[in-house]
Motif scaffolding. Structure first.
Motif, PDB file in Angstrom:
ATOM      1  N   PHE A 190       0.691  -1.265   0.049  1.00  0.00           N
ATOM      2  CA  PHE A 190       0.005   0.072   0.124  1.00  0.00           C
ATOM      3  C   PHE A 190       0.821   1.224  -0.077  1.00  0.00           C
ATOM      4  O   PHE A 190       0.646   2.222  -0.688  1.00  0.00           O
ATOM      5  N   THR A 191       2.133   1.354   0.966  1.00  0.00           N
ATOM      6  CA  THR A 191       2.827   2.472   0.952  1.00  0.00           C
ATOM      7  C   THR A 191       3.621   2.591  -0.378  1.00  0.00           C
ATOM      8  O   THR A 191       3.769   3.604  -1.006  1.00  0.00           O
ATOM      9  N   LYS A 192       4.197   1.508  -0.942  1.00  0.00           N
ATOM     10  CA  LYS A 192       4.853   1.395  -1.918  1.00  0.00           C
ATOM     11  C   LYS A 192       3.828   1.982  -3.202  1.00  0.00           C
ATOM     12  O   LYS A 192       4.167   2.952  -4.036  1.00  0.00           O
ATOM     13  N   TYR A 193       2.636   1.602  -3.257  1.00  0.00           N
ATOM     14  CA  TYR A 193       1.637   2.114  -4.403  1.00  0.00           C
ATOM     15  C   TYR A 193       1.421   3.632  -4.054  1.00  0.00           C
ATOM     16  O   TYR A 193       1.429   4.414  -5.189  1.00  0.00           O
ATOM     17  N   LEU A 194       1.125   4.099  -3.066  1.00  0.00           N
ATOM     18  CA  LEU A 194       1.106   5.438  -2.717  1.00  0.00           C
ATOM     19  C   LEU A 194       2.219   6.448  -3.140  1.00  0.00           C
ATOM     20  O   LEU A 194       2.067   7.471  -3.655  1.00  0.00           O
ATOM     21  N   LEU A 195       3.470   5.897  -2.752  1.00  0.00           N
ATOM     22  CA  LEU A 195       4.728   6.716  -3.056  1.00  0.00           C
ATOM     23  C   LEU A 195       4.867   6.697  -4.535  1.00  0.00           C
ATOM     24  O   LEU A 195       5.319   7.767  -4.899  1.00  0.00           O
ATOM     25  N   ASN A 196       4.453   5.633  -5.250  1.00  0.00           N
ATOM     26  CA  ASN A 196       4.858   5.697  -6.837  1.00  0.00           C
ATOM     27  C   ASN A 196       3.868   6.669  -7.471  1.00  0.00           C
ATOM     28  O   ASN A 196       3.876   7.159  -8.621  1.00  0.00           O
ATOM     29  N   ASN A 197       2.569   6.671  -6.971  1.00  0.00           N
ATOM     30  CA  ASN A 197       1.613   7.453  -7.675  1.00  0.00           C
ATOM     31  C   ASN A 197       1.626   8.968  -7.259  1.00  0.00           C
ATOM     32  O   ASN A 197       1.093   9.666  -7.942  1.00  0.00           O
ATOM     33  N   ASN A 198       2.517   9.314  -5.975  1.00  0.00           N
ATOM     34  CA  ASN A 198       2.653  10.614  -6.000  1.00  0.00           C
ATOM     35  C   ASN A 198       3.832  11.481  -6.481  1.00  0.00           C
ATOM     36  O   ASN A 198       4.184  12.459  -6.490  1.00  0.00           O
TER      37      ASN A 198
END
Length: 70
Positions: free
Chosen positions: A61-69
């Motif tokens: 979830f954190t990896k997904y959020l950091l990649n999308n931001n």
């Protein structure tokens, strides 16, 4: 504790999921054994399994959020 572990592993960009899995299992086992020795908890395999699953949910979830931001 959960968020600090999660952000640190994502920011180091460990490419191998097996490295992350091995490291998190060792950390969780250390905490569980320490609880058993100190007498503040019990050594339970369910805790290890559920903490590992919870960590990976947070990791992805954190990896997904950091990649999308970015």
């Amino acid at each position: 504790m959960f968020v600090s572990f999660d952000i640190s592993f994502v920011s180091f960009d460990i490419s191998s999921i097996s490295e992350v899995f091995s490291l998190i299992i060792l950390i969780i086992l250390f905490i569980e054994i320490l609880q058993f020795i100190i007498g503040t908890g019990s050594l339970d395999i369910d805790d290890v399994i559920l903490n590992t699953i919870g960590y990976f949910i947070g990791y992805f979830f954190t990896k997904y959020l950091l990649n999308n931001n970015s």
